[in-house]
Design a protein around this motif. Structure first.
Motif, mmCIF file in Angstrom:
data_model
loop_
_atom_site.group_PDB
_atom_site.id
_atom_site.type_symbol
_atom_site.label_atom_id
_atom_site.label_comp_id
_atom_site.label_asym_id
_atom_site.label_seq_id
_atom_site.Cartn_x
_atom_site.Cartn_y
_atom_site.Cartn_z
ATOM 1 N N GLN A 96 -3.108 11.150 1.321
ATOM 2 C CA GLN A 96 -3.763 9.849 1.132
ATOM 3 C C GLN A 96 -2.492 8.951 0.907
ATOM 4 O O GLN A 96 -1.374 9.399 0.331
ATOM 5 C CB GLN A 96 -4.264 9.820 -0.206
ATOM 6 C CG GLN A 96 -5.362 8.855 -0.173
ATOM 7 C CD GLN A 96 -6.857 9.502 -0.525
ATOM 8 O OE1 GLN A 96 -7.119 9.853 -1.564
ATOM 9 N NE2 GLN A 96 -7.833 9.285 0.384
ATOM 10 N N ASN A 97 -2.602 7.698 1.397
ATOM 11 C CA ASN A 97 -1.836 6.665 1.589
ATOM 12 C C ASN A 97 -0.286 7.099 2.118
ATOM 13 O O ASN A 97 0.991 6.679 1.712
ATOM 14 C CB ASN A 97 -1.413 6.271 -0.073
ATOM 15 C CG ASN A 97 -1.703 4.648 -0.135
ATOM 16 O OD1 ASN A 97 -1.579 4.097 0.858
ATOM 17 N ND2 ASN A 97 -2.326 4.254 -1.316
ATOM 18 N N PHE B 233 0.227 7.487 5.190
ATOM 19 C CA PHE B 233 0.302 6.849 6.586
ATOM 20 C C PHE B 233 -0.306 5.614 6.831
ATOM 21 O O PHE B 233 -1.095 5.046 5.828
ATOM 22 C CB PHE B 233 -0.308 7.811 7.757
ATOM 23 C CG PHE B 233 -2.045 8.091 7.047
ATOM 24 C CD1 PHE B 233 -2.523 7.161 8.049
ATOM 25 C CD2 PHE B 233 -2.361 8.990 6.355
ATOM 26 C CE1 PHE B 233 -4.059 7.444 7.810
ATOM 27 C CE2 PHE B 233 -3.695 9.237 6.266
ATOM 28 C CZ PHE B 233 -4.612 8.527 6.818
ATOM 29 N N TYR C 172 -2.168 3.337 9.737
ATOM 30 C CA TYR C 172 -3.251 3.515 10.866
ATOM 31 C C TYR C 172 -3.447 2.107 11.542
ATOM 32 O O TYR C 172 -3.843 1.093 10.897
ATOM 33 C CB TYR C 172 -4.482 4.344 10.694
ATOM 34 C CG TYR C 172 -5.320 4.224 11.913
ATOM 35 C CD1 TYR C 172 -4.999 4.595 13.131
ATOM 36 C CD2 TYR C 172 -6.786 3.604 11.862
ATOM 37 C CE1 TYR C 172 -5.586 4.852 14.490
ATOM 38 C CE2 TYR C 172 -7.464 3.806 12.891
ATOM 39 C CZ TYR C 172 -7.048 4.385 14.112
ATOM 40 O OH TYR C 172 -8.014 4.126 15.150
#
Lengths: 205, 221
Positions: free
Chosen positions: A74-75, A77, A79
């Motif tokens: 979580q968090n 990457f 997009y």
């Protein structure tokens, strides 16, 4: 940091898009996903981002299956999709500020500067040109920093000046230990790049 | 918590700036309610008799007008994908959207209800109960509505289907909401009805975000 994909297969509406895709990506590397229209580039990116479920296969972040422990990925990457995720009624700054607050980061002024958006920062995104919207969307990468960038056609509707500018951002991100998965038709002429040709993969099986 | 309030703030900011949510639901509510005296006739005792039902049904229908946009706009411009990638659980994200919907589309209806109630000749004792009942019961409208909005998010013209899905589920709120006002007018205890409304709201508060989040997961897949 490392991102691994093992034996990913994707079926959309009873049609096999791709099967048995594997790759491994480390800090300082870019994965360039190539393929014709409809080869499944966007689907693969959405699978990596966790928005789409693969019919089989798994994604590993730092060697751990992200399905077993979603918190670790979580968090980690950002997009960037085809759609700009901008609200037409809000200005560029307001849009970016919202996303940076939402993701718990705070780097908006730098983001505006890096993508040369300062002059149009107070214009509602609804009346921006396609290229300006794209840049505002890309500025999210700087406004909300994350180690992995997942980029779906990041340079579409940008002119040569801004393609070069974006390329520099990408190079700097990767040099600083980041990584990126990139689907584009345009050759950005990067070194440290790995290629994944979905058309060739299809031929293999 | 930062993410929750930033999303809530953004949605309210958008509603204020676009202005359509406020004005559309409010004007619909006012017009729909004022049509009744024209249709039923100006007999004051009849108007007073039907006023709780008219106001509640008017509020239910007005709330439906903006429900289909709860997730649709974010779905269309790609924001929904991004919202789902945030660090807070999807259920909490949904709750922020629901709160924003209630504040921008339902709460204004409650503010204008006393005036409409007077115009329908509702007795004074009823008006207080009407406001209380709306305050306690109306969160259910946004909460249950979110399930319908999530299930129809990818659909063209999902608005009609949304109404069909959601309106039957509004029946309990309608029954107890009207009963509370009628009890107040008849000088009977209002407490039990209000407690039932609160119970419905609390139950919906727990269950609806779960269901709506599941619907959204299906929608983006």
């Amino acid at each position: 940091m490392s991102l691994n994909a093992r034996h990913l297969s994707c079926i959309r509406q009873d049609r096999l898009i791709f099967k048995n895709i594997s790759f491994s990506l480390n800090s300082g590397e870019v994965l360039w996903i190539k393929g014709k229209n409809g080869a499944g580039k966007s689907s693969l990116l959405r699978i990596i981002a966790g928005l789409l479920k693969p019919i089989q296969g798994e994604i590993l972040w730092q060697g751990e299956n992200v399905k077993d422990d979603p918190d670790i990925f979580q968090n980690q990457f950002r997009y960037i999709a085809h759609q700009d995720a901008l609200k037409p009624a809000l200005t560029g700054t307001e849009n970016l500020r919202f996303w940076s607050q939402y993701f718990g980061t705070d780097n908006v002024p730098a983001a505006l500067k890096e993508f040369e958006l300062e002059r149009i920062a107070d214009v509602p995104t609804g009346i921006m040109s396609a290229g300006q919207k794209k840049r505002t969307n890309l500025a999210r990468l700087i406004a909300c920093p994350a180690p992995l960038w997942i980029l779906d056609e990041p340079v579409s509707s940008l002119d040569t000046h801004y393609i070069a500018l974006f390329r520099n951002q990408l190079v700097r991100h990767v040099k600083n230990g980041g990584m990126a998965v990139l689907a584009t038709h345009q050759d950005l002429e990067l070194d440290f790049i790995q290629m994944l040709d979905l058309d060739a993969e299809r031929g293999k099986s | 918590m930062g993410s929750f309030f930033s999303l809530l703030k953004r949605d309210i900011q958008l509603a204020v700036r676009q202005g359509s949510a406020f004005t559309m639901t409010l004007s619909f509510f006012v017009i729909a309610v004022t049509l009744f005296p024209l249709g039923v006739g100006p007999e004051l005792s009849i108007l007073a008799r039907i006023s709780p039902g008219v106001l509640w049904v008017g509020a239910l229908l007005a709330c439906l007008l903006t429900l289909d946009r709860m997730f649709q706009a974010d779905f269309e411009d790609g924001s929904l994908d991004q919202l789902m990638l945030g660090s807070m659980p999807l259920e909490i994200m949904v709750l922020a959207k629901i709160s924003a919907h209630w504040l921008t589309s339902v709460f204004p209806l409650i503010l204008i209800t006393p005036i409409l109630a007077l115009s329908l000749n509702m007795p004074g004792e009823g008006i207080g109960a009407m406001i209380l009942a709306l305050l306690l019961g109306s969160p259910v409208l946004s909460l249950i509505g979110a399930i319908g909005a999530a299930l129809t998010v990818g659909m063209r013209r999902g608005g009609v289907l949304l109404s069909l899905l959601v309106l039957p589920l509004y029946i309990p709120v309608l029954i107890f909401g009207v009963a509370a006002v009628e009890a107040a007018i008849a000088v009977l205890p209002v407490g039990p009805h209000l407690l039932l409304l609160s119970g419905l709201s609390l139950g919906a508060l727990v269950l609806c975000p779960l269901a709506a989040a599941a619907g959204l997961r299906l929608a983006v897949d």
